[in-house]
Motif scaffolding. Structure first.
Motif, PDB file in Angstrom:
ATOM      1  N   THR A 248      -2.267 -36.962 -37.911  1.00  0.00           N
ATOM      2  CA  THR A 248      -3.090 -35.670 -38.331  1.00  0.00           C
ATOM      3  C   THR A 248      -4.512 -35.719 -38.007  1.00  0.00           C
ATOM      4  OG1 THR A 248      -3.527 -36.705 -40.359  1.00  0.00           O
ATOM      5  CG2 THR A 248      -1.469 -35.202 -40.167  1.00  0.00           C
ATOM      6  N   PRO A 249      -5.157 -34.760 -37.716  1.00  0.00           N
ATOM      7  CA  PRO A 249      -6.510 -34.859 -37.535  1.00  0.00           C
ATOM      8  C   PRO A 249      -7.251 -35.652 -38.353  1.00  0.00           C
ATOM      9  CG  PRO A 249      -5.847 -32.489 -37.290  1.00  0.00           C
ATOM     10  CD  PRO A 249      -4.739 -33.282 -37.677  1.00  0.00           C
ATOM     11  N   ALA A 250      -7.075 -35.608 -39.748  1.00  0.00           N
ATOM     12  CA  ALA A 250      -7.624 -36.810 -40.733  1.00  0.00           C
ATOM     13  C   ALA A 250      -7.543 -37.931 -40.465  1.00  0.00           C
ATOM     14  CB  ALA A 250      -7.180 -36.349 -42.058  1.00  0.00           C
ATOM     15  N   ASN A 251      -6.245 -38.468 -39.796  1.00  0.00           N
ATOM     16  CA  ASN A 251      -6.248 -39.927 -39.555  1.00  0.00           C
ATOM     17  C   ASN A 251      -6.207 -40.279 -38.055  1.00  0.00           C
ATOM     18  OD1 ASN A 251      -5.230 -40.722 -41.938  1.00  0.00           O
ATOM     19  ND2 ASN A 251      -2.943 -40.624 -41.685  1.00  0.00           N
ATOM     20  N   GLN A 252      -6.711 -39.314 -37.405  1.00  0.00           N
ATOM     21  CA  GLN A 252      -6.709 -39.927 -35.768  1.00  0.00           C
ATOM     22  C   GLN A 252      -7.845 -40.758 -35.829  1.00  0.00           C
ATOM     23  OE1 GLN A 252      -8.183 -36.913 -33.081  1.00  0.00           O
ATOM     24  NE2 GLN A 252      -9.081 -35.685 -34.543  1.00  0.00           N
ATOM     25  N   ASN A 253      -9.089 -40.948 -36.468  1.00  0.00           N
ATOM     26  CA  ASN A 253      -9.940 -42.144 -36.299  1.00  0.00           C
ATOM     27  C   ASN A 253      -9.747 -43.138 -37.318  1.00  0.00           C
ATOM     28  OD1 ASN A 253     -11.354 -40.757 -34.059  1.00  0.00           O
ATOM     29  ND2 ASN A 253     -12.303 -39.336 -35.677  1.00  0.00           N
ATOM     30  N   ASP A 254      -8.493 -43.096 -37.968  1.00  0.00           N
ATOM     31  CA  ASP A 254      -8.455 -44.088 -39.095  1.00  0.00           C
ATOM     32  C   ASP A 254      -8.223 -45.403 -38.463  1.00  0.00           C
ATOM     33  OD1 ASP A 254      -6.207 -45.898 -40.564  1.00  0.00           O
ATOM     34  OD2 ASP A 254      -6.791 -44.251 -41.810  1.00  0.00           O
ATOM     35  N   GLU A 255      -8.964 -46.440 -39.093  1.00  0.00           N
ATOM     36  CA  GLU A 255      -8.905 -47.860 -38.428  1.00  0.00           C
ATOM     37  C   GLU A 255      -7.453 -48.478 -38.078  1.00  0.00           C
ATOM     38  OE1 GLU A 255      -9.668 -50.550 -42.499  1.00  0.00           O
ATOM     39  OE2 GLU A 255     -11.373 -50.155 -41.017  1.00  0.00           O
TER      40      GLU A 255
END
Length: 285
Positions: A248-255
Motif C-alpha cells: 500500500t502507499p502507506a507501507n511503501q517506505n516501511d523499513e
C-alpha cells in the motif's frame, strides 16, 4: 484475472527457512501495517501474501533467514489465485504481496479502484509454449487448439509469444494488451482455448499446445528446457512482466518492506536463483 479455488496456507518462519507447509489452513496472521513488535521486544514481523511457486519458496527458503538476522520475522501466506493476495494487502491483513507483474497490478488497480504500489521488480519467469497432443510447432496443423491464459494482461503476453513463433500476427505487433480480437493473421486457423492461467497446464492433454505462465509451469513440474519456444529476452517481456513486491502507499517506505526488497535484490539472491531454479526464474535486472 478470475478467482479460482483458494489455498490459504500460512507458513510462520521463526528462525531458519522453513519448508512449505501443506494441508493446514490458518488465518488471521497478518499485521495491519507499520511496524509490528512481537513479544520479544525488538523483533518485528512482516506478513507477505505469495503464490506458492516460486514466490513463497523464495520467501521461505531465502528471504526469511536473511530478515531474521535483521530482527524481522517473516510470515508467508500462500494463495493460488491472483485476486485475494491484492485484496488482503489493501485490507491490511498482510503487509505486502509477491506474485504479480506490474501490468497485472496496474490493470487490477484500474478495475478495482485500488492504489496498490509496485515497490521493486524482483524476478522474471519466462513464458513458454509447451507440447500437448502435438510436439512440432513448425508443422502446426490447421485448426490446432492452443490453450492460453484468459486474463487481460497474460493473454496479451501469450499472443506475443505466438506471434514471435510465426503462428499468428497481431494488428499491433508490439501490444502486450492484445486479445483474440487483435489477431490480424492466422494462417493455420488456430483456435484459442482461453482458461484461467492456473488451469492452463491441465489443458495439455486436450489441446495441441499451451502457453503457460512460468510459475504455473514450475508448479506443474515443467521447466524452460521443456518448452518448445520461450519468449525472447530482447522483447517487452522482461521489462513488462518482472514480478514485484507490492504494498500500500502507506507501507511503501516501511523499513521492513525496504529490508525485504534489499534482500531480494542482492548478489546473494541472484546466486540463489541460479542455483535453485536455473533458467526457470531469472533476476529482474
Amino acid at each position: 484475472m478470475s478467482q479460482i479455488t483458494r489455498r490459504d496456507f500460512v507458513t510462520t518462519v521463526a528462525g531458519s527457512a522453513g519448508a512449505l507447509l501443506f494441508g493446514s489452513v490458518l488465518t488471521g496472521c497478518g499485521s495491519s501495517g507499520g511496524t509490528s513488535p512481537s513479544s520479544s521486544g525488538d523483533t518485528k514481523t512482516l506478513t507477505v501474501a505469495a503464490s506458492p511457486t516460486p514466490h513463497a519458496e523464495i520467501l521461505n527458503g531465502f528471504a526469511a533467514p536473511k530478515l531474521k538476522d535483521q530482527g524481522i520475522d517473516l510470515t508467508v501466506k500462500e494463495y493460488t489465485d491472483y485476486i485475494i493476495p491484492n485484496q488482503v494487502t489493501s485490507s491490511g491483513e498482510v503487509d505486502a504481496n509477491y506474485f504479480q507483474h506490474i501490468n497485472y497490478l496496474n490493470n487490477y488497480n484500474a478495475e478495482n479502484g485500488t492504489d496498490l504500489v509496485g515497490v521493486a521488480a524482483i524476478h522474471y519467469e519466462p513464458f513458454g509454449i509447451y507440447a500437448g497432443t502435438a510436439r512440432d510447432l513448425t508443422a502446426i496443423a490447421d485448426g490446432a487448439q492452443i490453450a492460453v491464459p484468459n486474463d487481460a494482461t497474460n493473454e496479451g503476453r501469450a499472443l506475443l509469444l505466438l506471434q514471435q513463433e510465426g503462428i499468428i500476427t497481431l494488428s499491433d505487433p508490439d501490444s502486450y494488451e492484445a486479445t483474440a480480437n487483435d489477431i490480424a493473421g492466422n494462417p493455420h486457423g488456430i483456435k484459442l482455448v482461453e482458461v484461467e492461467a492456473a488451469a492452463v497446464p491441465r489443458q495439455l492433454q486436450d489441446v495441441d499446445f499451451a502457453v503457460i505462465n512460468g510459475n504455473y509451469a514450475i508448479e506443474a513440474g515443467m521447466h524452460v528446457a521443456d518448452a518448445l519456444a520461450v519468449e525472447s529476452a530482447e522483447g517487452v517481456a522482461v521489462q513488462q512482466y518482472a514480478n514485484y513486491i507490492v504494498t500500500t502507499p502507506a507501507n511503501q517506505n516501511d523499513e521492513r518492506v525496504k529490508a525485504l526488497v534489499d534482500v531480494l535484490r542482492s548478489d546473494d539472491f541472484r546466486q540463489y536463483l541460479s542455483d535453485t531454479y536455473g533458467k526457470d526464474v531469472l533476476p529482474a535486472d
